[in-house]
Motif scaffolding. Sequence first.
Motif, PDB file in Angstrom:
ATOM      1  N   ASP A 263       6.324   3.704 -14.176  1.00 38.02           N
ATOM      2  CA  ASP A 263       7.023   2.481 -14.593  1.00 38.02           C
ATOM      3  C   ASP A 263       6.907   1.390 -13.533  1.00 38.02           C
ATOM      4  O   ASP A 263       6.790   0.202 -13.863  1.00 38.02           O
ATOM      5  CB  ASP A 263       8.499   2.782 -14.876  1.00 38.02           C
ATOM      6  N   ASP A 264       6.958   1.771 -12.260  1.00 39.99           N
ATOM      7  CA  ASP A 264       6.748   0.792 -11.187  1.00 39.99           C
ATOM      8  C   ASP A 264       5.355   0.173 -11.305  1.00 39.99           C
ATOM      9  O   ASP A 264       5.192  -1.049 -11.192  1.00 39.99           O
ATOM     10  CB  ASP A 264       6.884   1.459  -9.811  1.00 39.99           C
ATOM     11  N   PHE A 265       4.362   1.026 -11.533  1.00 38.27           N
ATOM     12  CA  PHE A 265       2.987   0.542 -11.628  1.00 38.27           C
ATOM     13  C   PHE A 265       2.823  -0.428 -12.799  1.00 38.27           C
ATOM     14  O   PHE A 265       2.081  -1.417 -12.704  1.00 38.27           O
ATOM     15  CB  PHE A 265       2.024   1.721 -11.780  1.00 38.27           C
ATOM     16  N   LYS A 266       3.509  -0.156 -13.896  1.00 35.39           N
ATOM     17  CA  LYS A 266       3.466  -1.087 -15.036  1.00 35.39           C
ATOM     18  C   LYS A 266       4.012  -2.453 -14.642  1.00 35.39           C
ATOM     19  O   LYS A 266       3.447  -3.491 -15.007  1.00 35.39           O
ATOM     20  CB  LYS A 266       4.273  -0.525 -16.206  1.00 35.39           C
ATOM     21  N   LYS A 267       5.101  -2.459 -13.880  1.00 30.02           N
ATOM     22  CA  LYS A 267       5.686  -3.719 -13.419  1.00 30.02           C
ATOM     23  C   LYS A 267       4.741  -4.423 -12.450  1.00 30.02           C
ATOM     24  O   LYS A 267       4.589  -5.656 -12.497  1.00 30.02           O
ATOM     25  CB  LYS A 267       7.028  -3.461 -12.740  1.00 30.02           C
ATOM     26  N   TYR A 268       4.102  -3.655 -11.572  1.00 29.12           N
ATOM     27  CA  TYR A 268       3.186  -4.261 -10.604  1.00 29.12           C
ATOM     28  C   TYR A 268       2.006  -4.932 -11.319  1.00 29.12           C
ATOM     29  O   TYR A 268       1.557  -6.017 -10.909  1.00 29.12           O
ATOM     30  CB  TYR A 268       2.662  -3.216  -9.627  1.00 29.12           C
ATOM     31  N   GLN A 269       1.486  -4.286 -12.368  1.00 26.98           N
ATOM     32  CA  GLN A 269       0.359  -4.871 -13.097  1.00 26.98           C
ATOM     33  C   GLN A 269       0.738  -6.182 -13.778  1.00 26.98           C
ATOM     34  O   GLN A 269      -0.125  -7.020 -14.025  1.00 26.98           O
ATOM     35  CB  GLN A 269      -0.179  -3.876 -14.130  1.00 26.98           C
ATOM     36  N   MET A 270       2.037  -6.373 -14.047  1.00 33.52           N
ATOM     37  CA  MET A 270       2.505  -7.606 -14.680  1.00 33.52           C
ATOM     38  C   MET A 270       3.065  -8.601 -13.663  1.00 33.52           C
ATOM     39  O   MET A 270       3.578  -9.658 -14.033  1.00 33.52           O
ATOM     40  CB  MET A 270       3.592  -7.273 -15.708  1.00 33.52           C
ATOM     41  N   ASP A 271       2.953  -8.297 -12.381  1.00 34.38           N
ATOM     42  CA  ASP A 271       3.557  -9.121 -11.333  1.00 34.38           C
ATOM     43  C   ASP A 271       2.887 -10.494 -11.277  1.00 34.38           C
ATOM     44  O   ASP A 271       1.657 -10.604 -11.301  1.00 34.38           O
ATOM     45  CB  ASP A 271       3.425  -8.415  -9.982  1.00 34.38           C
ATOM     46  N   GLN A 272       3.714 -11.541 -11.177  1.00 35.67           N
ATOM     47  CA  GLN A 272       3.215 -12.912 -11.188  1.00 35.67           C
ATOM     48  C   GLN A 272       3.645 -13.708  -9.953  1.00 35.67           C
ATOM     49  O   GLN A 272       3.672 -14.937  -9.977  1.00 35.67           O
ATOM     50  CB  GLN A 272       3.685 -13.618 -12.467  1.00 35.67           C
ATOM     51  N   THR A 273       3.957 -13.006  -8.888  1.00 36.21           N
ATOM     52  CA  THR A 273       4.301 -13.681  -7.637  1.00 36.21           C
ATOM     53  C   THR A 273       3.025 -13.986  -6.866  1.00 36.21           C
ATOM     54  O   THR A 273       2.179 -13.107  -6.671  1.00 36.21           O
ATOM     55  CB  THR A 273       5.233 -12.810  -6.784  1.00 36.21           C
ATOM     56  N   SER A 274       2.875 -15.219  -6.415  1.00 40.37           N
ATOM     57  CA  SER A 274       1.649 -15.656  -5.751  1.00 40.37           C
ATOM     58  C   SER A 274       1.834 -15.796  -4.241  1.00 40.37           C
ATOM     59  O   SER A 274       2.570 -16.676  -3.774  1.00 40.37           O
ATOM     60  CB  SER A 274       1.187 -16.996  -6.322  1.00 40.37           C
ATOM     61  N   GLU A 275       1.160 -14.937  -3.507  1.00 38.26           N
ATOM     62  CA  GLU A 275       1.137 -15.071  -2.052  1.00 38.26           C
ATOM     63  C   GLU A 275       0.368 -16.328  -1.649  1.00 38.26           C
ATOM     64  O   GLU A 275       0.597 -16.894  -0.580  1.00 38.26           O
ATOM     65  CB  GLU A 275       0.491 -13.832  -1.422  1.00 38.26           C
TER      66      GLU A 275
ATOM     67  N   ARG B 146      -3.949 -11.505  -4.150  1.00 43.66           N
ATOM     68  CA  ARG B 146      -3.663 -10.319  -4.964  1.00 43.66           C
ATOM     69  C   ARG B 146      -3.532  -9.070  -4.111  1.00 43.66           C
ATOM     70  O   ARG B 146      -2.600  -8.280  -4.282  1.00 43.66           O
ATOM     71  CB  ARG B 146      -4.748 -10.132  -6.028  1.00 43.66           C
ATOM     72  N   ILE B 147      -4.462  -8.878  -3.174  1.00 45.05           N
ATOM     73  CA  ILE B 147      -4.391  -7.663  -2.351  1.00 45.05           C
ATOM     74  C   ILE B 147      -3.174  -7.715  -1.427  1.00 45.05           C
ATOM     75  O   ILE B 147      -2.532  -6.677  -1.178  1.00 45.05           O
ATOM     76  CB  ILE B 147      -5.688  -7.441  -1.537  1.00 45.05           C
ATOM     77  N   ASP B 148      -2.822  -8.896  -0.943  1.00 45.58           N
ATOM     78  CA  ASP B 148      -1.630  -9.022  -0.099  1.00 45.58           C
ATOM     79  C   ASP B 148      -0.373  -8.626  -0.868  1.00 45.58           C
ATOM     80  O   ASP B 148       0.507  -7.928  -0.346  1.00 45.58           O
ATOM     81  CB  ASP B 148      -1.488 -10.456   0.413  1.00 45.58           C
ATOM     82  N   ARG B 149      -0.299  -9.070  -2.109  1.00 43.58           N
ATOM     83  CA  ARG B 149       0.875  -8.749  -2.930  1.00 43.58           C
ATOM     84  C   ARG B 149       0.903  -7.265  -3.285  1.00 43.58           C
ATOM     85  O   ARG B 149       1.972  -6.631  -3.266  1.00 43.58           O
ATOM     86  CB  ARG B 149       0.849  -9.604  -4.209  1.00 43.58           C
ATOM     87  N   ILE B 150      -0.244  -6.698  -3.617  1.00 46.98           N
ATOM     88  CA  ILE B 150      -0.307  -5.260  -3.931  1.00 46.98           C
ATOM     89  C   ILE B 150       0.146  -4.442  -2.732  1.00 46.98           C
ATOM     90  O   ILE B 150       0.958  -3.513  -2.851  1.00 46.98           O
ATOM     91  CB  ILE B 150      -1.730  -4.852  -4.361  1.00 46.98           C
ATOM     92  N   ASN B 151      -0.392  -4.767  -1.567  1.00 49.40           N
ATOM     93  CA  ASN B 151      -0.011  -4.031  -0.359  1.00 49.40           C
ATOM     94  C   ASN B 151       1.481  -4.171  -0.066  1.00 49.40           C
ATOM     95  O   ASN B 151       2.136  -3.211   0.357  1.00 49.40           O
ATOM     96  CB  ASN B 151      -0.826  -4.525   0.840  1.00 49.40           C
ATOM     97  N   PHE B 152       2.012  -5.365  -0.298  1.00 52.64           N
ATOM     98  CA  PHE B 152       3.449  -5.572  -0.094  1.00 52.64           C
ATOM     99  C   PHE B 152       4.260  -4.654  -1.019  1.00 52.64           C
ATOM    100  O   PHE B 152       5.214  -3.990  -0.588  1.00 52.64           O
ATOM    101  CB  PHE B 152       3.813  -7.034  -0.348  1.00 52.64           C
ATOM    102  N   LEU B 153       3.888  -4.630  -2.296  1.00 51.99           N
ATOM    103  CA  LEU B 153       4.631  -3.825  -3.267  1.00 51.99           C
ATOM    104  C   LEU B 153       4.534  -2.332  -2.950  1.00 51.99           C
ATOM    105  O   LEU B 153       5.512  -1.594  -3.077  1.00 51.99           O
ATOM    106  CB  LEU B 153       4.110  -4.095  -4.684  1.00 51.99           C
ATOM    107  N   LEU B 154       3.362  -1.890  -2.521  1.00 49.67           N
ATOM    108  CA  LEU B 154       3.191  -0.467  -2.228  1.00 49.67           C
ATOM    109  C   LEU B 154       3.868  -0.058  -0.929  1.00 49.67           C
ATOM    110  O   LEU B 154       4.172   1.121  -0.723  1.00 49.67           O
ATOM    111  CB  LEU B 154       1.698  -0.108  -2.179  1.00 49.67           C
ATOM    112  N   ASN B 155       4.116  -1.045  -0.069  1.00 48.43           N
ATOM    113  CA  ASN B 155       4.799  -0.756   1.197  1.00 48.43           C
ATOM    114  C   ASN B 155       6.309  -0.961   1.129  1.00 48.43           C
ATOM    115  O   ASN B 155       7.045  -0.492   2.004  1.00 48.43           O
ATOM    116  CB  ASN B 155       4.234  -1.642   2.323  1.00 48.43           C
TER     117      ASN B 155
END
Length: 816
Positions: A540-552, A523-532
């Motif tokens: 609206d981006d944050f709403k999409k990130y909270q619904m993100d279902q990609t698994s590192e 989860r933290i790897d994916r969050i860091n990826f999205l924020l970078n």
Amino acid sequence: MPKWLKVLIGIFSSLIVITIFAGIFFYNMLTSSLPKYEGTIESEKIFSDIEIYRDSFAIPYIFAENDEDAAFALGYLHAQERLFIMDLIRRAGEGRLAEVLGEKALPFDKMFRTVGVKRTILENYSSYDSQVIKILQAYSNGVNKYIEDNKGNYSIEFDVLGYQPEKWKPFHSLMVVRMMAWELNLSWWVDFTYAELLEKFGKEKLLEILPDISESNLQKIPSAKNLSTLTEEFIQTNLAFRSLLGWRGTQVGSNNWVVNYEKSSSGKPIIANDPHLAFIAPGKWYAAVIKSKSWNAAGVTLPGVPGIVIGKNENISWALTNLMNDDTDYYYETLDSSKKNYFLDGKWMPLQVIKDTIKIKNQKPFVFEIKKTHRGPLISEIHPFTFIYNEGGKTYSALSMRWLGNLFSDELLAFFKISKSHNFNEFRDAVSYFALPGQNFLYADKQGNIGYVMGAKIPLRSQTASTIMSDGKSSANDWKGFAPKEDMKVIFNPTENFLATANNNLFPDFKYHISNLWEPSSRIDRINFLLNQKQKHSTDDFKKYQMDQTSEYAKQVVPYILKAFEGVKVKDKNLLESLELLEKWNYDINGSYQVAAIYQVFLKYLLKNIYLDEMGDDLFNKFLFIANVPYRSLLKIIQSESGWFDDVTTSKIEDKNFIIRKSLSDALSYLEKNYGKDLSGWQWGRIHKVIFKHSFSGDFSLIDKFVNIGPFEIGGDGTTIFNTEYPFSKSIEEFAAFRHEEFENVLGPSMRFIYDFAKNDELNLILTTGQSGNLFSEHYSDMSEYWLKGKLIKIRTDDISIKSSDKKLLRIIKVK
């Protein structure tokens, strides 16, 4: 018309009339407990008049002249909507469930009387801040106002159980906070399971599979025998209690992140939070806006507690995730034949003995003794019908517990100060009062600053005094105090221009032991990826990130599957197509994807094929119970050529690639058997569903359909930002909350919160179910569809928007 026909028509007509009137009567009886959102009530317990506006989702906006009246109003609102669960939790903490549930609750009462939640609070009551005590009293007055005005007219749960709620007392709110800490404590399971694994396999074999464990953490207690005998009753009692309250999930994780003006498309900080807790109905949180002369805050509250837990005020905003602090240790104690003394540093020390009495519905009271060492209570005699394990007839064995919750800390003062903070220094000072359950506090303010403060008391231990049970014969294994406040981690305006936490090890070089139970880094790897991945981010981006279902996590596992089939001639059509899907997969665990289902079922069989043959059924399911343990263990072992891959029940030696191939084959057989031979029907959402379950759920299917919300198809898993954890372990049939369908989603975002400082008077928030705990309320489940689709409600906090819009108004008038 024949006479018999006239009589028949008359009887039939009468029955229709009786049925209609009976329906009206029962409907009115059942709905009479619904909260009143409009009108006027009077109270002599307030200083000035109070106004409470409610919007279309029953979110309240409290206008009060002072803090105490605001707390009174919040108490009244909590009681209106959530009195039953508040009452259940305070009774649990006091050890008084048997009074209303009968003998079946006696083990729970004995457990919490022994642990001493109430005892600790009352012993330290004079140490709580005087302003906190005033707020608690005012809050209690509000709860009691509702209780007094609605006698005999509470929610249906009270009628079913046949009792009426007693008055709320200030210390009850402090117990609700402690019970939250108990819910988030994982040591009660992991420490015992690790000890059993160590007893069976020894240190070297265990180090191959246990994540984040060093050799010094696995020092076996030389004199300890049959540890599972001592722990079993405590485990079973705790499981049964958690089942009663619907505490099903085990990862107890969360996400939060914040960007500053440099990475915000609005030019102001944006902060987000989605705490992951067990799914229940009603949900954990209650949203509220509080407005008084010195207390102006909005966000989510915990019913039973006066204050905003996650939210914002006029100057700052804050968000939380679990630090995963190991705040409990267990000690293997040696008692003498009298069971009145325990052995410490070469001599016998007297146990402290407390006599207690538990009242039981329709039965005689139960009288028992609570025994304590200098570390804490003996918890190996929790079940009222058990006994201490006899070791050779001369000495006896017992387990004591050292829990941070048995020490004084003032979390309510922390949150009260947080909600009034103007800047980072005040926020940091406020968090310093917070001890448990340890939290990562993220911060942002209207000046554009962002920050982080570690909020916890971290025990100082010897190297071997954590992770498993410790030898109680030596005081060298005792806690040596707590990490100094000046060493607690603080970050202010990092150069990366953002901060994020997801129950990961944020500070691997921290000189004190925090935990061995970090969540997988997915989860933290994916969050860091999205924020970078982009320079600027929006709400609206944050709403999409909270619904993100990609698994590192899946991204790390799938290559091992593909490698295991390299050079292997595949003839089976479904196997060939599955491998092609895995090779092309972008690791999005979408509910409509077949590849997601194939991967998830593969994980189930991979765990089974690696561990079950050696652990055996019981220990295997204990190992799987805390989901982050098998997740991290699997990632560790799959990178090796460990002997654990060999199936000890066969004569040949199986290697890693063989077990991987077998696991995928087993997964396809499972899917073909349960969902048909046609791979096109294997969507993950058909298998993976979420149900928000009421505490009455589990015994009768007709009741379940009425009190539960769902089922709903859902994507994701326990490694995606949108955390939709499902149990790896088997369904535990004895306990309703731990009965589950395979792959049933039991834990995840208990609410979602986003706040952009560019819109100072607007926050975005959604709950899992609704504001009300009343089964007959339209607000029992009116947020669930929004939550499923990732929609958030906009909550306006400026006076004009609140008072000028179409909202219902309840007035509480001051009378002498």
